[in-house]
Structure formats: structure tokens, C-alpha cells
Design a protein around this motif. Structure first.
Motif, short mmCIF file in Angstrom:
data_model
loop_
_atom_site.label_atom_id
_atom_site.label_comp_id
_atom_site.label_asym_id
_atom_site.label_seq_id
_atom_site.Cartn_x
_atom_site.Cartn_y
_atom_site.Cartn_z
N ILE A 192 0.84 -1.21 0.00
CA ILE A 192 0.00 0.00 0.00
C ILE A 192 0.87 1.26 0.00
O ILE A 192 0.60 2.23 -0.72
CB ILE A 192 -0.94 -0.01 1.22
N ILE A 193 1.93 1.24 0.80
CA ILE A 193 2.82 2.41 0.86
C ILE A 193 3.50 2.63 -0.49
O ILE A 193 3.62 3.78 -0.95
CB ILE A 193 3.86 2.22 1.98
N VAL B 95 -0.81 8.88 3.11
CA VAL B 95 -1.42 7.69 3.72
C VAL B 95 -1.89 8.04 5.13
O VAL B 95 -1.40 8.98 5.76
CB VAL B 95 -0.42 6.51 3.80
N GLU B 96 -2.86 7.27 5.60
CA GLU B 96 -3.38 7.43 6.96
C GLU B 96 -3.40 6.06 7.61
O GLU B 96 -3.77 5.06 6.98
CB GLU B 96 -4.79 8.03 6.93
N ARG C 227 -2.26 8.54 12.47
CA ARG C 227 -1.25 9.36 11.79
C ARG C 227 -1.65 9.59 10.33
O ARG C 227 -2.17 8.69 9.67
CB ARG C 227 0.12 8.69 11.82
N GLN C 228 -1.35 10.79 9.85
CA GLN C 228 -1.37 11.08 8.42
C GLN C 228 0.06 11.41 8.02
O GLN C 228 0.70 12.27 8.64
CB GLN C 228 -2.30 12.25 8.09
N VAL C 229 0.56 10.71 6.98
CA VAL C 229 1.97 10.80 6.63
C VAL C 229 2.13 10.94 5.12
O VAL C 229 1.47 10.23 4.35
CB VAL C 229 2.74 9.55 7.13
N ASP C 230 3.01 11.85 4.72
CA ASP C 230 3.44 11.89 3.32
C ASP C 230 4.59 10.89 3.17
O ASP C 230 5.69 11.13 3.70
CB ASP C 230 3.93 13.30 2.95
N SER D 74 -1.15 -0.25 11.41
CA SER D 74 -2.39 -1.00 11.16
C SER D 74 -3.41 -0.07 10.52
O SER D 74 -3.30 1.16 10.57
CB SER D 74 -2.95 -1.59 12.45
N ASP D 75 -4.42 -0.67 9.90
CA ASP D 75 -5.53 0.08 9.31
C ASP D 75 -5.05 1.18 8.35
O ASP D 75 -5.53 2.31 8.40
CB ASP D 75 -6.42 0.70 10.39
N ILE D 76 -4.12 0.84 7.48
CA ILE D 76 -3.55 1.85 6.58
C ILE D 76 -4.42 2.02 5.35
O ILE D 76 -4.94 1.04 4.78
CB ILE D 76 -2.11 1.48 6.18
N THR D 77 -4.60 3.26 4.94
CA THR D 77 -5.35 3.58 3.72
C THR D 77 -4.64 4.71 2.98
O THR D 77 -3.88 5.48 3.57
CB THR D 77 -6.79 4.03 4.03
#
Length: 326
Positions: free
Chosen positions: A155-156, A166-167, A180-183, A215-218
Motif C-alpha cells: 500500500i505504501i 497515507v493514513e 497518523r497522516q503521513v506523506d 495498522s488500518d492503513i489507507t
């Protein structure tokens, strides 16, 4: 149809120098194929190929013995208009990888080819094929366990390819879980542990995340933004935070090299070439210090704080007790 342009003397020399590796690489080649690829007439090829039989190197005896000269399959040449080198000299008088050296390089390339960052690189497969051919003996069979970051890494990598944020939920070293929200910028593996390097909007700073704690990455609809210190963050494994623990170490030269990802500080201005130096690093918990000392017990010694020394001592005592009980 245009006639081939007559060749000058230097062109003939270039042809002879080029045709040998061409023949070695292709094996059996027809005269017409050689003529087409080099832009000459088939008759020119028939006239010049026999000169290879009188070309070579002096050899150990300096008398140009048969084994010191190029040789072709004359039956194939005269009867089937094909050119096949049966003996070639000088071309192989260059350093070549041994089977063991090639196996080591192939193992490294297999590891890279299996990682998400390099999986789409077609040139890696071509390079591995060339290495397999360019050795003086058949390399041993090597199978490398493929590194994988699992579905989270997939996903990443998709988010990085699409330049999207990604969140996810992240459990830090203390067990606390945050959203977390990450670029995402970079995905890489260190000692079998996969990490994501990117800009964390919760901390408003560069952070490194372990994939096994995500976990729970989108993937969100937000585009990745450019940040002023992005170029400095690549390859950085550890980023300090205000709540980190400052640990004082005494390190040798090799120990100092092992702690560079922690961005060490040197408070005493000691000589960089000294046998041991005092260094300060920041860690989230003592587990990281234990891993460091375990990896280089002679090169890294914990000086302060006392709790860090006690944690390392407990780990060493437990390890010894476990060893004695076996």
C-alpha cells in the motif's frame, strides 16, 4: 537498393576488432546476418573472415602456435555460409569473477530485486543474467529469502508511486496508539525490519515508522507536499523527539560508525581519531540501547544514565542465566 559504401583501411580494422566479440556473443552467425548488421556486403565478409585465422597473440613461446591464433569452423563457413569461432585469444585475458564472487553478487542482486523499491527494475534481471555468464566457472546455486514488508508495504509503495498521503494507526515504542497522516517518501529494510520515512502531520516533522507497528492503513486523496528538509531526511533511520532519552556512550571507531543513524553528538570535543570517544544519542526506550550494546559489546559502553546501564546489565544477566539453564 543502395550499395554498401566501400570501407577505408581504418574501417576494416574497426570491423575486425568488432566482429570478434560480436561472434563470441552470438555463437553461430550467417554471413548475410553479419553483412546486414555491419553494413557491408556478404562478399566482403567472406573475403575478410579468413584473415582471422592468421590473427592472434604470440603466446608463451612467442612463436604464434595454433592455439595462439583465432580459428573458425571452416566446414560451416565454406559449406553453409556460417561463421563460428572455435578458438579465440586475447579477448578473455581480462579479470573475471570467480564462481563464489559471482554468487555473492547474485545474492545481493536477488535481495534487491525482491524488495518493493526495486521490484520493477528490469535492468536488475539483465545484470544477473550477465553475471551468470561472465564467470570463469559455474557459480554455486544461491537462493535468498525474499524481503517483504507485507500488504502494508504494498500500500505504501502504491501511495509513493501515486504521490498520495497515507493514513494509519501507529503503535509507538511505548505501546501508545495514535492515528497518523503521513506523506510517504521512502520505504526500506534494516536488519529485516521495514521502515517508512516520511512527513508526519501529527508531529509536524520527519518521522520513521516501523511497518510492523502500522495498522488500518489507507491511501487518502491528498497529494504529497514538498517539505523544506525532505532531501536531508532520506536514509535517516532515527529521528529524535522531545521525549527521547539522552544516553551517554563511550565508543571506539567501529562503535561510532554503528551509531551514526542516531545522529550522535560529541560534547567533549575529543580527537576524532582517539581510541574511544564520548557520544550522546537519543532513544525512545532502552531496548534500542540493548540492541546496540549486544551488536558491539566491546565497541559501545553505556556511561549514563544509571537506568540505561542497569537495563543493559539486566539483559546480560538474563542472557547468561538462559544460557546456563540449557
Amino acid at each position: 537498393m543502395n550499395k554498401p559504401i566501400p570501407l577505408l583501411a581504418q574501417d576494416k580494422l574497426t570491423f575486425l576488432l568488432s566482429v570478434v566479440p560480436y561472434l563470441i556473443d552470438r555463437g553461430s552467425v550467417t554471413v548475410s546476418d553479419i553483412a546486414r548488421d555491419f553494413g557491408v556486403s556478404p562478399q566482403y565478409v567472406r573475403n575478410i573472415i579468413p584473415f582471422l585465422g592468421s590473427a592472434g597473440v604470440p603466446g608463451d613461446t612467442l612463436t604464434y602456435q595454433h592455439s595462439d591464433l583465432f580459428d573458425i569452423d571452416w566446414d560451416a563457413f565454406e559449406q553453409h555460409d556460417e561463421v563460428v569461432l572455435r578458438n579465440y585469444v586475447g579477448i578473455d585475458d581480462v579479470p573475471r569473477f570467480s564462481g563464489t564472487e559471482a554468487a555473492a553478487l547474485l545474492a545481493g542482486l536477488q535481495y534487491l530485486a525482491a524488495s518493493p523499491s526495486f521490484a520493477a527494475r528490469e535492468d536488475l534481471g539483465a545484470l544477473m543474467e550477465k553475471l551468470s555468464r561472465g564467470v570463469d566457472q559455474l557459480p554455486p546455486s544461491v537462493v535468498v529469502s525474499s524481503p517483504t514488508g507485507g500488504p502494508v508495504a504494498d500500500i505504501i509503495n502504491q501511495a509513493i508511486a501515486e504521490s498520495r498521503r497515507v493514513e494509519f494507526r501507529y503503535r509507538d515504542a511505548r505501546g501508545t496508539v495514535h492515528s497518523r497522516q503521513v506523506d510517504p517518501w521512502q520505504l526500506y529494510s534494516t536488519d529485516g525490519t521495514w521502515h517508512l520515512n516520511g512527513w508526519c502531520y501529527l508531529r509536524d516533522a520527519v518521522r520513521v515508522f516501523r511497518l510492523d507497528r502500522i495498522s488500518d492503513i489507507t491511501i487518502t486523496h491528498h497529494a504529497i507536499l514538498q517539505h523544506s528538509n525532505q532531501s536531508e531526511a532520506y536514509g535517516l533511520l532515527f529521528e529524535s523527539a522531545s521525549a527521547d532519552i539522552v544516553v551517554t556512550l563511550s565508543v571506539t571507531g567501529e562503535g561510532n560508525a554503528a551509531i551514526q543513524d542516531y545522529r550522535p553528538e560529541y560534547p567533549l570535543n575529543e580527537d576524532a581519531d582517539a581510541v574511544r570517544r564520548t557520544a550522546l544519542i537519543r532513544v525512545a526506550n532502552y531496548a534500542g540501547i540493548i540492541r546496540l550494546v549486544c551488536s558491539r559489546p566491546d565497541d559501545i559502553v553505556v556511561i549514563d544514565p544509571p537506568d540505561a546501564r542497569a537495563a543493559v546489565a539486566r539483559w546480560a544477566t538474563d542472557a547468561l542465566e538462559s544460557y546456563r539453564s540449557q
